[in-house]
Design a protein around this motif. Structure first.
Motif, PDB file in Angstrom:
ATOM      1  N   LYS A   2     -19.239 -30.617  20.901  1.00 54.20           N
ATOM      2  CA  LYS A   2     -19.006 -31.971  20.424  1.00 54.20           C
ATOM      3  C   LYS A   2     -18.900 -32.962  21.579  1.00 54.20           C
ATOM      4  CE  LYS A   2     -16.457 -31.054  16.121  1.00 54.20           C
ATOM      5  NZ  LYS A   2     -15.151 -31.207  15.446  1.00 54.20           N
ATOM      6  N   CYS A   5     -15.387 -37.820  22.598  1.00 57.55           N
ATOM      7  CA  CYS A   5     -14.685 -38.691  21.648  1.00 57.55           C
ATOM      8  C   CYS A   5     -14.610 -38.049  20.268  1.00 57.55           C
ATOM      9  CB  CYS A   5     -15.373 -40.048  21.559  1.00 57.55           C
ATOM     10  SG  CYS A   5     -15.209 -41.046  23.055  1.00 57.55           S
ATOM     11  N   GLU A   6     -15.674 -37.353  19.872  1.00 57.31           N
ATOM     12  CA  GLU A   6     -15.664 -36.659  18.584  1.00 57.31           C
ATOM     13  C   GLU A   6     -14.596 -35.567  18.581  1.00 57.31           C
ATOM     14  OE1 GLU A   6     -19.588 -35.211  18.058  1.00 57.31           O
ATOM     15  OE2 GLU A   6     -20.414 -37.137  17.392  1.00 57.31           O
ATOM     16  N   ALA A   9     -11.153 -37.224  18.332  1.00 57.46           N
ATOM     17  CA  ALA A   9     -10.938 -37.728  16.974  1.00 57.46           C
ATOM     18  C   ALA A   9     -10.660 -36.588  16.005  1.00 57.46           C
ATOM     19  CB  ALA A   9     -12.159 -38.529  16.527  1.00 57.46           C
ATOM     20  N   LEU A  16     -13.274 -42.180  14.330  1.00 55.91           N
ATOM     21  CA  LEU A  16     -14.063 -42.030  15.549  1.00 55.91           C
ATOM     22  C   LEU A  16     -14.284 -43.364  16.251  1.00 55.91           C
ATOM     23  CD1 LEU A  16     -15.750 -40.318  17.466  1.00 55.91           C
ATOM     24  CD2 LEU A  16     -17.684 -40.562  15.883  1.00 55.91           C
ATOM     25  N   LYS A  20     -13.330 -44.044  20.118  1.00 53.39           N
ATOM     26  CA  LYS A  20     -14.331 -44.427  21.122  1.00 53.39           C
ATOM     27  C   LYS A  20     -13.925 -45.713  21.842  1.00 53.39           C
ATOM     28  CE  LYS A  20     -18.570 -42.272  19.401  1.00 53.39           C
ATOM     29  NZ  LYS A  20     -19.931 -42.492  18.853  1.00 53.39           N
TER      30      LYS A  20
END
Length: 715
Positions: A2, A5-6, A9, A16, A20
């Protein structure tokens, strides 16, 4: 794998887009207070807790991804990378998973398996693991005669060492062992030989014969038994509650090939048993100990940070001139007079308690100080001779007894001997500095306590046993969070207080103070740009948290950021008034239509909403002014206590297992978490807060160890 940021989150369950935006701001140098206060439109109104969680989780995810990249490259360099390994690495979400994948390929120290490989026995180990030969001894004879292999038994033993290492590196077997330990392992303590009397004399005495399952181990219990073990008072070991051999059976079911011959299966089972006792169990015990320690540290640090936050955000007693006393017996009671800003006006020493008991002389001195400096309230340290000094002060007739406040002395001696104190009062001794600190804690707890190492304030739980780096980071963040939540007057704040402002730090704080001393008070926030090395970025991050009371720009004394002054001007124009007329004007603000204004596109809803809230109470202090009457103890000494008594007290420390209560005597009482209320609570902070006044019932008194057990039930 991933995107970072994903991954963040997903771990936190946050949107998300907000994650970000927050990561971008953090990478750009923005601070948590700044992002949560002034970038709500970008983050989707994430609060400070969420932004802080993103910051800490981002660091751990990046660390994980760096380790994955290292392991991937290391396996590739060894020529062992394949699509399945790559898939597992990219799917890993914890360091444990990554290390399990890396284990077979990690450079090894010289082991029994290494020696067996050097003797050329790895082919035999592979033959046995294939499980097809019906005669392991026969297969082993081919290897007899190699260097160091004199017999068939030697060959099979060497092959078993290699198989045992394979078993210890198997992620499947490691997971089986982990699950088994988490399900059925206990930590058992026994008193170290010859340490019985020494242990009995310590607060750790109950850990002399202690046992607790891993799954039920509380944070304070684990930290306590680690301390007892570190001090050589106890021996700690893991004990499996399930029947002997059950773990080995589970491991063999997962490792021995189903079609293996009896002969091969027996050798493999023996190797698995060896791996379990010699390699797997010790490794997993170390791993679980680290997990228990990490969780215990987290709980203890969170409790410490929560207690510190309550102390720092205690309501100030502003606008009052203070008589502060640091009580003592032989060396006397140090007395100082402070103006409403905490400046030292006068100091003296009195001797109202034994051995001198000069009540008349002490009374005259107090009356002189109170009269000469128009002192209004009394701040009395809670240390040695505090109880006797309090009785004297209240009986002296010099001050109103209801205006006597007992203040914690924790850390005052640390401050008084510090470089900060020496710079403030170069011609005063440590006793005077300590009394000043006590008085200032009443005037403004936050401004004074930031000068002291948080670990010296006395509200922690096993603070010296936790990860010191993590503790410092957490406490520093807590102080920064509190300082920015309140804001500071740029014309009166100390360098220590300013250093915690978003974007400032110690160096710029010193520059601000030096510039102020050389050029006089700042007339506006904009004037801060003249401070050496305070550039645009620092100004952006700091300006909203700095206040300039009475300056040319009224908005400079609010939490409205200078970048939004144009928004306030636009709001004023929409109402047909000047911007200066909005601050504190409830009628105008009530008539302001937020929806219509937001529709114009000048600013987002959250920004406008926050601006309106600031304009309603310009220059407000989020700390509530709730200084009630001073605490009046009901007993004079430990010997006055009796089981069943109901007495008043003040909560002065909160831990995972309960709270300590100041009863007005030398010894604090202990309120165990089970005695807080009739319902089950998960944390003490659900029921109590620091400084809370409570009425408690004495349920037990241990005269030998001077311990007092209290309850809030049936009070």
């Amino acid at each position: 794998m991933k995107d970072i940021c994903e991954a963040v989150a997903a771990r936190l369950g946050l949107p998300l887009a907000g994650v970000k935006a927050t990561v971008e701001l953090l990478d750009g140098g923005a601070t948590v207070p700044f992002i949560s206060r002034y970038r709500k439109e970008m983050t989707g109104s994430l609060d400070e807790v969420a932004v802080r969680d993103i910051e800490s989780t981002l660091a751990s995810v990046r660390q994980l991804y760096e380790r994955i990249a290292f392991v991937r490259d290391a396996i590739a360099e060894a020529g062992a990378m394949n699509p399945e390994l790559l898939r597992r690495l990219e799917a890993a979400t914890t360091m444990t998973q990554v290390e399990d994948i890396y284990a077979p390929y990690k450079p090894k120290r010289r082991t029994r398996a290494t020696v067996a490989r050097e003797k050329g026995l790895e082919p035999l180990a592979r033959i046995i693991m294939a499980g097809k030969t019906g005669d392991c001894a026969g297969s082993a004879r081919r290897f007899v005669g190699k260097e160091g292999v004199g017999t068939v038994d030697d060959a099979i033993a060497g092959a078993s060492d290699i198989i045992a290492e394979w078993a210890s590196e198997s992620s499947t077997l490691r997971n089986v062992t982990r699950r088994y330990y988490r399900r059925s392992a206990s930590l058992v303590c026994k008193v170290a030989k010859g340490k019985e009397a020494e242990l009995a004399a310590t607060p750790l005495a109950l850990y002399g014969d202690f046992s607790q399952s891993v799954r039920r181990m509380s944070s304070h219990q684990y930290l306590a038994l680690r301390r007892a073990e570190r001090e050589g008072l106890v021996k700690v070991r893991y004990v499996l509650e399930s029947p002997a051999g059950q773990l080995e059976e589970e491991l063999c079911r997962s490792f021995v090939p189903r079609n293996a011959s009896y002969s091969c299966a027996e050798v493999i089972r023996g190797a698995v048993a060896d791996a379990s006792s010699r390699l797997l169990c010790p490794s997993v015990e170390t791993e679980i100990s680290a997990e228990l320690k990490e969780e215990a540290d987290r709980v203890a640090i969170d409790i410490f940070a929560g207690n510190l936050r309550q102390l720092l955000l205690a309501p100030p007693l502003k606008g009052k001139r203070v008589l502060a006393l640091d009580p003592g017996y032989r060396t006397g009671c140090k007395v100082v007079a402070l103006d409403a800003q905490g400046n030292l006006l006068d100091d003296a020493v009195i001797y109202p308690v034994p051995p001198r008991s000069d009540v008349d002389g002490a009374t005259r001195t107090l009356r002189r100080l109170v009269t000469a400096h128009s002192l209004e309230v009394v701040a009395l340290g809670n240390g040695t001779a505090s109880r006797e000094t309090e009785r004297f002060v209240k009986a002296s007739g010099v001050v109103d007894p209801s205006r006597v406040f007992v203040v914690s002395e924790d850390g005052a001696s640390v401050y008084s001997a510090s470089d900060i104190a020496r710079q403030e009062f170069p011609d005063k001794d440590v006793t005077v500095r300590g009394a000043v600190s006590i008085g200032r804690r009443l005037i403004d707890p936050l401004a004074e306590l930031v000068k002291i190492d948080p670990k010296s304030i006395g509200v922690g739980q096993y603070q010296h046993d936790v990860d010191q780096k993590r503790l410092k980071e957490s406490l520093d963040y807590t102080v920064m969070s509190c300082v920015n939540a309140v804001g500071v007057d740029v014309n009166t704040a100390s360098a220590q207080l300013l250093s915690y402002i978003s974007g400032i730090g110690p160096s710029l704080a010193s520059n601000i103070v030096a510039y102020r001393a050389a050029n006089g008070d700042f007339a506006s926030r904009a004037a801060l740009r003249k401070v050496p090395r305070l550039g645009d970025k620092a100004f952006e991050l700091a300006a909203g948290f700095l206040r300039v009371p009475g300056g040319r720009q009224p908005l400079d004394n609010t939490g409205i950021h200078p970048e939004s002054y144009s928004v306030v001007d636009a709001m004023a124009r929409s109402l047909g008034v000047k911007a200066g007329e909005l601050a504190g004007n409830a009628a105008l603000l009530d008539s302001f239509d937020i929806d219509s204004f937001v529709a114009t596109g000048v600013a987002g809803r959250q920004t406008v909403t926050d601006i309106v809230a600031e304009l309603r109470k310009p220059g407000r202090d989020p700390r509530t002014d709730d200084n009630s009457s001073a605490f009046v103890p009901a007993v004079d000494s430990f010997d006055d206590l009796r089981p069943g008594m109901k007495i008043p007290g003040v909560v002065n420390n909160i831990t995972a297992f309960g709270a300590f209560v100041d009863l007005g005597i030398k010894e604090n009482g202990m309120l165990h978490i089970s005695q807080l209320c009739d319902r089950r609570v998960s944390s003490v902070s659900e029921v109590l807060r620091l400084g809370q006044r409570v009425e408690v019932r004495v349920i037990d008194i241990d005269s030998d160890r001077r311990r007092i057990s209290l309850s809030l039930k049936d009070v």
